[in-house]
Scaffold this active site. Sequence first.
Site, PDB file in Angstrom:
ATOM      1  NE  ARG A  94      60.201   4.671 -54.580  1.00 34.45           N
ATOM      2  CZ  ARG A  94      58.938   4.330 -54.318  1.00 34.45           C
ATOM      3  NH1 ARG A  94      58.074   5.266 -54.034  1.00 34.45           N
ATOM      4  NH2 ARG A  94      58.541   3.080 -54.370  1.00 34.45           N
ATOM      5  NE  ARG A 154      49.018   4.974 -54.783  1.00 34.02           N
ATOM      6  CZ  ARG A 154      50.327   5.170 -54.961  1.00 34.02           C
ATOM      7  NH1 ARG A 154      50.874   6.328 -54.648  1.00 34.02           N
ATOM      8  NH2 ARG A 154      51.091   4.207 -55.423  1.00 34.02           N
ATOM      9  CB  ILE A 177      64.218   2.232 -46.993  1.00 35.33           C
ATOM     10  CG1 ILE A 177      64.574   1.073 -46.062  1.00 35.33           C
ATOM     11  CG2 ILE A 177      63.830   1.751 -48.388  1.00 35.33           C
ATOM     12  CD1 ILE A 177      65.684   0.172 -46.564  1.00 35.33           C
ATOM     13  CE  LYS A 200      50.530  -0.428 -51.679  1.00 34.62           C
ATOM     14  NZ  LYS A 200      51.710  -0.017 -52.470  1.00 34.62           N
ATOM     15  CG  ASN A 201      53.770  -3.090 -51.684  1.00 35.63           C
ATOM     16  OD1 ASN A 201      53.035  -2.415 -52.419  1.00 35.63           O
ATOM     17  ND2 ASN A 201      54.423  -2.579 -50.675  1.00 35.63           N
ATOM     18  CB  CYS A 237      56.649   9.085 -55.520  1.00 32.23           C
ATOM     19  SG  CYS A 237      57.614   8.183 -54.361  1.00 32.23           S
ATOM     20  CG  LEU A 259      69.828  -0.697 -57.825  1.00 26.01           C
ATOM     21  CD1 LEU A 259      69.252  -0.831 -56.426  1.00 26.01           C
ATOM     22  CD2 LEU A 259      71.270  -1.186 -57.864  1.00 26.01           C
ATOM     23  CG  ASP A 313      56.252  -0.073 -47.080  1.00 22.97           C
ATOM     24  OD1 ASP A 313      56.075  -1.013 -47.865  1.00 22.97           O
ATOM     25  OD2 ASP A 313      56.910   0.936 -47.376  1.00 22.97           O
TER      26      ASP A 313
HETATM   27  C1  EPZ Z   1      58.782  -1.529 -52.827  1.00 24.32           C
HETATM   28  O1  EPZ Z   1      59.122  -0.340 -53.530  1.00 24.32           O
HETATM   29  C2  EPZ Z   1      57.402  -1.279 -52.251  1.00 24.32           C
HETATM   30  N1  EPZ Z   1      56.448  -1.025 -53.333  1.00 24.32           N
HETATM   31  C3  EPZ Z   1      57.452  -0.066 -51.314  1.00 24.32           C
HETATM   32  O2  EPZ Z   1      56.161   0.085 -50.728  1.00 24.32           O
HETATM   33  C4  EPZ Z   1      58.452  -0.358 -50.202  1.00 24.32           C
HETATM   34  O3  EPZ Z   1      58.554   0.760 -49.353  1.00 24.32           O
HETATM   35  C5  EPZ Z   1      59.832  -0.680 -50.824  1.00 24.32           C
HETATM   36  O4  EPZ Z   1      59.695  -1.780 -51.750  1.00 24.32           O
HETATM   37  C6  EPZ Z   1      60.865  -1.046 -49.773  1.00 24.32           C
HETATM   38  O5  EPZ Z   1      60.428  -2.157 -49.044  1.00 24.32           O
HETATM   39  C7  EPZ Z   1      55.977  -2.070 -54.032  1.00 24.32           C
HETATM   40  O6  EPZ Z   1      56.329  -3.216 -53.793  1.00 24.32           O
HETATM   41  C8  EPZ Z   1      54.979  -1.756 -55.110  1.00 24.32           C
HETATM   42  P1  EPZ Z   1      63.110  -0.525 -53.585  1.00 24.32           P
HETATM   43  P2  EPZ Z   1      60.429  -0.327 -54.497  1.00 24.32           P
HETATM   44  O7  EPZ Z   1      63.437  -0.697 -55.018  1.00 24.32           O
HETATM   45  O8  EPZ Z   1      60.540  -1.616 -55.194  1.00 24.32           O
HETATM   46  C9  EPZ Z   1      66.397   2.842 -53.997  1.00 24.32           C
HETATM   47  C10 EPZ Z   1      54.228   1.240 -50.049  1.00 24.32           C
HETATM   48  O9  EPZ Z   1      54.046   2.130 -49.210  1.00 24.32           O
HETATM   49  N2  EPZ Z   1      66.535   2.346 -55.382  1.00 24.32           N
HETATM   50  O10 EPZ Z   1      63.446  -1.610 -52.622  1.00 24.32           O
HETATM   51  O11 EPZ Z   1      60.383   0.905 -55.300  1.00 24.32           O
HETATM   52  C11 EPZ Z   1      65.089   3.620 -53.826  1.00 24.32           C
HETATM   53  O12 EPZ Z   1      65.281   4.946 -54.249  1.00 24.32           O
HETATM   54  C12 EPZ Z   1      55.419   1.296 -50.981  1.00 24.32           C
HETATM   55  O13 EPZ Z   1      53.485   0.238 -50.198  1.00 24.32           O
HETATM   56  C13 EPZ Z   1      67.615   2.789 -56.147  1.00 24.32           C
HETATM   57  O14 EPZ Z   1      68.448   3.563 -55.691  1.00 24.32           O
HETATM   58  O15 EPZ Z   1      61.561  -0.207 -53.402  1.00 24.32           O
HETATM   59  C14 EPZ Z   1      64.818   3.522 -52.363  1.00 24.32           C
HETATM   60  O16 EPZ Z   1      65.567   4.497 -51.677  1.00 24.32           O
HETATM   61  C15 EPZ Z   1      56.247   2.564 -50.788  1.00 24.32           C
HETATM   62  N3  EPZ Z   1      67.708   2.352 -57.429  1.00 24.32           N
HETATM   63  C16 EPZ Z   1      65.350   2.138 -52.004  1.00 24.32           C
HETATM   64  O17 EPZ Z   1      66.234   1.759 -53.070  1.00 24.32           O
HETATM   65  C17 EPZ Z   1      66.809   1.477 -57.979  1.00 24.32           C
HETATM   66  O18 EPZ Z   1      66.983   1.085 -59.149  1.00 24.32           O
HETATM   67  C18 EPZ Z   1      64.244   1.091 -51.871  1.00 24.32           C
HETATM   68  O19 EPZ Z   1      63.718   0.890 -53.134  1.00 24.32           O
HETATM   69  C19 EPZ Z   1      65.728   1.045 -57.183  1.00 24.32           C
HETATM   70  C20 EPZ Z   1      65.611   1.488 -55.879  1.00 24.32           C
END
Ligand code: EPZ
Length: 421
Positions: free
Chosen positions: A123, A400, A330, A22-23, A118, A127, A308
Site C-alpha cells: 500500500r 470493519r 490490483i 464504507k469506501n 496491511c 501516487l 473487493d
Molecule cells: C481503495 O483502496 C479501497 N479502500 C479498497 O477497498 C479497494 O480495494 C481499492 O481502492 C481498489 O479498488 C477505500 O476506498 C477506503 P488504490 P486504495 O490506491 O485507495 C497501488 C476494502 O476491502 N498504489 O486504488 O488504497 C496499491 O498498492 C478496501 O474495502 C500505489 O502503488 O486503493 C494497490 O496495489 C481494500 N501507489 C493499487 O495501487 C499509491 O500511491 C490499488 O490501490 C497508491 C496505490
Amino acid sequence: MDSIIIQGGGELQGQIPIAGAKNACLTLMPATLLSEEPLTLTNVPRLSDIATMSQLLQSLGAEVSSLADGQVVAMSSHGADNPVADYEIVRKMRASNLVLGPLLARHGRAVVSLPGGCAIGARPMDLHIHGLEALGAKIELKDGYLHADAPKGLKGARIALRFASVGATENIMMAASLAKGTTELVNAAREPEIVDLANCLRAMGAEIEGAGSGTITIEGVDRLHGATHPVIADRIELGTYMLAPVIAGGEVELLGGRIGLLESFCEKLDEAGISVSETKNGLRVSCKNGRVRAVNVKTGVFPGFPTDLQAQMMALLCTADGESVLEETIFENRFMHAPELIRMGAQIDVQGGTATVTGVERLKGAPVMATDLRASVSLILAALAAEGETVVSRVYHLDRGYERVEEKLGACGARIERVKT
Ligand code: EPZ
C-alpha cells in the site's frame, strides 16, 4: 475477540437491506476539513472503520457526532487546528491517509503517518505524493510521517496518474478543490465512490467536472460551504450478499441494490448461470439451474471486476462445476482466504497473482480464521452451504466493513450466531 459460528445447509429466503458505502464514507468524512461550515452525511453504515475515521477527525480538532443509531454523522471542523494525524490511529486503518489532501488544503501543511503495510499489500503512497507535489506541496518522509508543506497555498496543475489509484484520486480532488486555478487529473479512478465524492464536494460549492470518466477537471474556489449529503449504496456489500442465495440456495432481494453499480460483476454472474433481476426496491438473485458454472475472473480498476469481490467470488467457485481461474491484478497479496477455504475442502492452487479453483461437490465446515476484511466474509459465504459447523475467528476484520452480518443473514434463515471468545 468474537467468532461467528455457522451451521451449513438450508436455503435463504427474504430481504437484505444494503447499507451506505464504507469506501465512499471514508473519503466523504475527511471532506469536512475543507470547510468551516458543518458537513452532515446520511445513510452512513455502522462500521468500526467509520468509528476510526471519526476518532481521527476528532484528533484533528473536528467535532463529529453520530446520530440516528449511527446512520447520520454530523461534522464541523470549525475548530480543527491540528494538522498532525497520529500513527496510533492511522496504523489502524489505511484510509486514514485520506486526510492528507484536506489537511494540506486547509492548513497549508499536514503531518500524516504512513499507514504501514496491511494484510493485502504494501500500500505505497507514491501516487498521492506525486499528485500533491504537482499542486505545489513540498513533501518529505521523516520518522514514518509524511510532512507536507504548501505555505503559499496550492496551485492547479495537470496531473497524469500512472495508475488509476482510488485514494490518490480522492486526495488530489479534495486538495485541488481549494487550489488556485485549474487542475486536470488524467487517468483518474472511475469508481462510483469517486463520483459520490465529487457530488458531495459540488454540493459544498466545488467546481468539478468529469468524475466517473478518466479525466477530472477541478476549478479551485476560495472556500467551500457546508452541505448535507447521502452516502451511496455499498456496491461491495451488495455483491457480497448477492452471492449468499447462490451459494446457499433460495432467493433473496437486496434492498437498495442497482445493477448499474456492479455491471462487470453481474455479467460474470450471468456467465456462471446466475439470474439477477431488478425489482422495485432493489435486486433479486437466484441460481437459474442447480450448480453454478465455473468462470474465469480477472480483477481490474472500475469498471472492471472489483478486487473487493474477488474473495467472495472464489468462495462461490469452490463448488462450481469445473475449473475457474482467478487473476488478482490490483493487490499483491489478496489470496489469504485460499488456505482457509482449502481447510474446508476446497481445491485451490495459488501461483503468484493467479488462483486456479477446481470445483468440488460440497465444502465441509471447519474452524477457520479471518485475515482481512473481504477474506473473512468469503469464509462466511462458503460456510453457508458447507456440511456441518464452521467457526470463523477474528471477526473484527469483518466488522470493519460489514454491518451486523449475522443479523442480515440470520433474518433470511441462515443458522449463524456471534459468540464472544
Ligand atoms: C481503495 O483502496 C479501497 N479502500 C479498497 O477497498 C479497494 O480495494 C481499492 O481502492 C481498489 O479498488 C477505500 O476506498 C477506503 P488504490 P486504495 O490506491 O485507495 C497501488 C476494502 O476491502 N498504489 O486504488 O488504497 C496499491 O498498492 C478496501 O474495502 C500505489 O502503488 O486503493 C494497490 O496495489 C481494500 N501507489 C493499487 O495501487 C499509491 O500511491 C490499488 O490501490 C497508491 C496505490
